[in-house]
Design a protein around this motif. Structure first.
Motif, PDB file in Angstrom:
ATOM      1  N   LEU A 130       0.696  -1.335   0.196  1.00  0.00           N
ATOM      2  CA  LEU A 130      -0.031  -0.070  -0.056  1.00  0.00           C
ATOM      3  C   LEU A 130       0.710   1.288   0.206  1.00  0.00           C
ATOM      4  O   LEU A 130       0.452   2.226  -0.679  1.00  0.00           O
ATOM      5  N   ILE A 131       1.858   1.402   0.831  1.00  0.00           N
ATOM      6  CA  ILE A 131       2.791   2.347   0.947  1.00  0.00           C
ATOM      7  C   ILE A 131       3.501   2.547  -0.443  1.00  0.00           C
ATOM      8  O   ILE A 131       3.952   3.754  -0.555  1.00  0.00           O
ATOM      9  N   GLY A 132       3.730   1.609  -1.269  1.00  0.00           N
ATOM     10  CA  GLY A 132       4.494   1.681  -2.311  1.00  0.00           C
ATOM     11  C   GLY A 132       3.589   2.095  -3.469  1.00  0.00           C
ATOM     12  O   GLY A 132       4.296   2.262  -4.625  1.00  0.00           O
ATOM     13  N   ASP A 133       2.429   2.058  -3.401  1.00  0.00           N
ATOM     14  CA  ASP A 133       1.466   2.397  -4.570  1.00  0.00           C
ATOM     15  C   ASP A 133       1.725   3.906  -4.913  1.00  0.00           C
ATOM     16  O   ASP A 133       1.668   4.779  -4.094  1.00  0.00           O
ATOM     17  N   LYS A 134       1.618   4.032  -6.399  1.00  0.00           N
ATOM     18  CA  LYS A 134       1.735   5.414  -6.724  1.00  0.00           C
ATOM     19  C   LYS A 134       0.572   6.370  -6.451  1.00  0.00           C
ATOM     20  O   LYS A 134       0.629   7.569  -5.791  1.00  0.00           O
ATOM     21  N   SER A 136      -1.320   5.715  -3.670  1.00  0.00           N
ATOM     22  CA  SER A 136      -2.076   4.921  -2.571  1.00  0.00           C
ATOM     23  C   SER A 136      -3.247   5.238  -1.885  1.00  0.00           C
ATOM     24  O   SER A 136      -3.654   6.548  -1.816  1.00  0.00           O
ATOM     25  N   ILE A 137      -4.039   4.440  -1.139  1.00  0.00           N
ATOM     26  CA  ILE A 137      -5.212   4.929  -0.581  1.00  0.00           C
ATOM     27  C   ILE A 137      -4.689   5.474   0.864  1.00  0.00           C
ATOM     28  O   ILE A 137      -5.666   5.976   1.391  1.00  0.00           O
ATOM     29  N   LEU A 138      -3.369   5.173   1.391  1.00  0.00           N
ATOM     30  CA  LEU A 138      -3.172   5.603   2.483  1.00  0.00           C
ATOM     31  C   LEU A 138      -2.665   7.174   2.549  1.00  0.00           C
ATOM     32  O   LEU A 138      -1.806   7.684   1.637  1.00  0.00           O
ATOM     33  N   GLN A 139      -3.613   8.161   2.805  1.00  0.00           N
ATOM     34  CA  GLN A 139      -3.717   9.636   2.864  1.00  0.00           C
ATOM     35  C   GLN A 139      -4.201  10.265   4.056  1.00  0.00           C
ATOM     36  O   GLN A 139      -4.597   9.550   4.855  1.00  0.00           O
ATOM     37  N   LEU A 140      -3.706  11.606   4.145  1.00  0.00           N
ATOM     38  CA  LEU A 140      -4.195  12.325   5.015  1.00  0.00           C
ATOM     39  C   LEU A 140      -5.659  12.778   4.910  1.00  0.00           C
ATOM     40  O   LEU A 140      -6.209  13.199   4.079  1.00  0.00           O
ATOM     41  N   ARG A 141      -6.487  12.301   5.855  1.00  0.00           N
ATOM     42  CA  ARG A 141      -7.951  12.615   5.967  1.00  0.00           C
ATOM     43  C   ARG A 141      -8.387  13.208   7.155  1.00  0.00           C
ATOM     44  O   ARG A 141      -7.953  12.774   8.194  1.00  0.00           O
ATOM     45  N   VAL A 142      -9.440  13.781   7.004  1.00  0.00           N
ATOM     46  CA  VAL A 142     -10.182  14.347   8.121  1.00  0.00           C
ATOM     47  C   VAL A 142     -11.414  13.915   8.745  1.00  0.00           C
ATOM     48  O   VAL A 142     -12.068  13.731   7.734  1.00  0.00           O
ATOM     49  N   GLU A 143     -11.542  13.526  10.023  1.00  0.00           N
ATOM     50  CA  GLU A 143     -12.796  13.215  10.359  1.00  0.00           C
ATOM     51  C   GLU A 143     -13.286  13.903  11.706  1.00  0.00           C
ATOM     52  O   GLU A 143     -12.273  13.837  12.634  1.00  0.00           O
ATOM     53  N   HIS A 144     -14.161  14.573  11.825  1.00  0.00           N
ATOM     54  CA  HIS A 144     -14.666  15.363  12.781  1.00  0.00           C
ATOM     55  C   HIS A 144     -13.723  16.229  13.257  1.00  0.00           C
ATOM     56  O   HIS A 144     -13.544  16.482  14.545  1.00  0.00           O
TER      57      HIS A 144
END
Length: 396
Positions: A130-134, A136-144
């Motif tokens: 996942l971390i190596g994907d161009k 990647s779905i691993l991103q900075l996201r905001v919740e509440h």
């Protein structure tokens, strides 16, 4: 609530085991690069991929991985307890700062690849992918209103697993994610929900790529305890309160050593904070209290040979302790032999006859007389709720 607390404790223990595995592997690779691991000859026999304990202790101190030799030995013993390293002949369970040969279990193929380890390695493999994907779905996201780094919606991870053929169906992918959560590899960002195929945000609990400092292992191991960690509160008999530091005196004042807890639940004491050799005397809990390292209850120290000597002033007893929802209620201390340092008066241990100054000989039929407190704690924590103890009690 009780089930959730139990799952959290198991998850914490598994996370720590995972951290130990990563730290051990990082150390193994560094030692190979530094040529400390090599084939060595001893008594006309060649042992491949070995290191000398004394040389490794020197290396750990010189590379600032440990402040002194005693702490370095404790660190390596921790790896030994977690089956990362072992004596080449498996005759020694205690690591010695001496010219003895030890080996990483990964180097000789004896590493225990059980189900838990395989799940951990699967989580590591997914993280690296996942971390190596161009994109990647691993991103900075905001919740509440709170930002979470390297987070992902549950449904996106399910989609990713299917697209990359890591799972054959959404159901199989969901089961995999829930197993990863159960083993402390991923979690809901606010630790409120189980894993769902939804827009809820999750993240990896472990950053597999972070460089580990070995000294971290000692503090992280404090989460794995005989007494429950859920009730660290000011009623604990081992809580200290801050006072204004005075010249020539400690900045902390000790409360009562042991007292009856009347609030309906037991305070807890981490057994790993009860051992003084190379460990900090206390660990910060919050802004107003810490857990202390109380003085040993033994009138004097004993060796295993003294306990087993003919005519020794000790009496053997077999005690059966049936743990409740708050665990067992006693604390062990010592390198070898272990002894009971404290017993909660209202606990199952007290009801079964466990007393301070008793030495532990067996746990569920397994000899522990020559084991340290960490090994004994692990045996209790990973065993059944009902434990059978063989103890040696001083004749008074």
């Amino acid at each position: 609530m009780e089930r959730a607390s139990s799952l959290r404790r198991k998850s914490t223990a598994r996370q720590h085991k995972g951290e130990v595995m990563i730290a051990g592997e990082q150390l193994r690779l560094r030692l190979h690069d530094g040529k400390l691991i090599k084939d060595r000859r001893y008594h006309l026999r060649t042992y491949p991929n070995c290191f000398v304990a004394q040389e490794l202790i020197d290396w750990l101190v010189s590379h600032k991985e440990a402040p002194d030799r005693a702490t370095a030995v404790c660190l390596m013993q921790h790896l030994m307890d977690h089956d990362i390293i072992h004596h080449v002949c498996d005759k020694r369970s205690v690591l010695k700062d001496a010219k003895l040969l030890y080996r990483f279990r990964k180097d000789d193929g004896t590493f225990p690849f059980n189900t838990e380890v395989k799940i951990f390695m699967r989580g590591q493999q997914l993280f690296e992918h996942l971390i190596g994907d161009k994109d990647s779905i691993l991103q900075l996201r905001v919740e509440h209103g709170v930002a979470y780094q390297r987070s992902f919606p549950g449904c996106q991870l399910i989609d990713w697993l299917l697209q990359n053929m890591e799972a054959e169906s959404r159901r199989q992918a969901l089961d995999l994610c829930r197993i990863l959560q159960e083993h402390g590899i991923i979690q809901h960002v606010a630790k409120k929900y189980d894993f769902f195929d939804s827009g809820l945000l999750y993240q990896f609990c472990i950053n597999f790529r972070r460089r580990r400092h070995l000294s971290e292992l000692l503090s992280e191991s404090e989460d794995v305890v005989i007494l429950t960690q859920e009730d660290n509160h000011l009623e604990s008999p081992f809580v200290l309160h801050k006072s204004h530091p005075q010249e020539g005196s400690s900045a902390f004042q000790s409360g009562k050593y042991l007292k009856q807890v009347t609030s309906g639940h037991r305070g807890s004491l981490n057994s790993s904070q009860l051992h003084s050799a190379g460990f900090p005397p206390f660990v910060q809990l919050n802004s107003t209290s810490v857990i202390c390292n109380p003085k040993s209850v033994l009138r004097r120290s004993y060796t295993c040979e003294e306990l087993l000597a003919p005519g020794a002033p000790f009496m053997k007893k077999v005690l059966t302790v049936i743990g409740d929802d708050l665990a067992w209620g006693f604390v062990v201390r010592g390198m070898a032999p272990c002894y009971v340092q404290a017993v909660d008066p209202g606990s199952p241990a007290a009801a079964a006859g466990v007393k301070v100054r008793q030495f532990l000989c067996q746990v569920n039929g397994q000899c522990v007389l020559y084991q340290d407190y960490r090994t004994v704690s692990r045996l209790v924590m990973t065993g059944p709720r009902t434990i059978v103890l063989e103890v040696m009690e001083p004749l008074e």
